[in-house]
Scaffold this motif. Structure first.
Motif, PDB file in Angstrom:
ATOM      1  N   PRO A  18       0.805  -1.221   0.000  1.00 60.45           N
ATOM      2  CA  PRO A  18       0.000   0.000   0.000  1.00 60.45           C
ATOM      3  C   PRO A  18       0.841   1.276   0.000  1.00 60.45           C
ATOM      4  O   PRO A  18       0.472   2.277  -0.615  1.00 60.45           O
ATOM      5  CB  PRO A  18      -0.827  -0.097   1.286  1.00 60.45           C
ATOM      6  CG  PRO A  18      -0.789  -1.519   1.684  1.00 60.45           C
ATOM      7  CD  PRO A  18       0.478  -2.080   1.136  1.00 60.45           C
ATOM      8  N   SER A  22       0.635   4.256  -2.795  1.00 57.90           N
ATOM      9  CA  SER A  22       0.409   5.654  -2.437  1.00 57.90           C
ATOM     10  C   SER A  22       1.539   6.541  -2.943  1.00 57.90           C
ATOM     11  O   SER A  22       1.297   7.671  -3.377  1.00 57.90           O
ATOM     12  CB  SER A  22       0.230   5.816  -0.929  1.00 57.90           C
ATOM     13  OG  SER A  22       1.390   5.474  -0.231  1.00 57.90           O
ATOM     14  N   GLU A  23       2.762   6.041  -2.941  1.00 60.48           N
ATOM     15  CA  GLU A  23       3.885   6.813  -3.486  1.00 60.48           C
ATOM     16  C   GLU A  23       3.724   6.999  -4.991  1.00 60.48           C
ATOM     17  O   GLU A  23       3.952   8.085  -5.523  1.00 60.48           O
ATOM     18  CB  GLU A  23       5.210   6.121  -3.181  1.00 60.48           C
ATOM     19  CG  GLU A  23       6.404   6.881  -3.722  1.00 60.48           C
ATOM     20  CD  GLU A  23       7.720   6.183  -3.448  1.00 60.48           C
ATOM     21  OE1 GLU A  23       8.755   6.801  -3.775  1.00 60.48           O
ATOM     22  OE2 GLU A  23       7.736   5.047  -2.949  1.00 60.48           O
ATOM     23  N   ALA A  26       1.032   9.554  -5.526  1.00 61.11           N
ATOM     24  CA  ALA A  26       1.483  10.889  -5.135  1.00 61.11           C
ATOM     25  C   ALA A  26       2.361  11.527  -6.207  1.00 61.11           C
ATOM     26  O   ALA A  26       2.394  12.755  -6.338  1.00 61.11           O
ATOM     27  CB  ALA A  26       2.246  10.819  -3.815  1.00 61.11           C
ATOM     28  N   LEU A  63      -9.066   7.329  -3.947  1.00 63.34           N
ATOM     29  CA  LEU A  63      -8.449   8.643  -3.873  1.00 63.34           C
ATOM     30  C   LEU A  63      -9.455   9.564  -3.199  1.00 63.34           C
ATOM     31  O   LEU A  63     -10.634   9.562  -3.561  1.00 63.34           O
ATOM     32  CB  LEU A  63      -8.129   9.178  -5.272  1.00 63.34           C
ATOM     33  CG  LEU A  63      -7.706  10.638  -5.343  1.00 63.34           C
ATOM     34  CD1 LEU A  63      -6.300  10.805  -4.803  1.00 63.34           C
ATOM     35  CD2 LEU A  63      -7.802  11.144  -6.765  1.00 63.34           C
TER      36      LEU A  63
END
Length: 70
Positions: A18, A22-23, A26, A63
């Motif tokens: 996860p 998320s990285e 981003a 998101l």
């Protein structure tokens, strides 16, 4: 030491996927552009999230927009 290594390995196995997703999100130019353009085409973001979910083998992907709270 062996128990500590096992615990550390298990935490990494659970948390790293996860965090990697998320990285990736981003740093996504697509997401940045979609948000800055007003978050209008929901179909595009749905497709993007479905692809991430399938590629990473996740059960869900989402998101949340700070601006719209959607």
């Amino acid at each position: 030491p062996l128990a500590s290594d096992n615990i550390h390995s298990e935490i990494q196995r659970i948390l790293l996927p996860p965090l990697n997703v998320s990285e990736t999100m981003a740093n996504s130019v697509f997401l940045r552009d979609w948000i800055l353009s007003g978050e209008k085409d929901v179909g595009k973001i749905t497709e993007y999230l479905n692809k991430i979910q399938a590629k990473q083998g996740m059960t869900s992907a989402f998101l949340v927009s700070e601006k719209t709270r959607n």
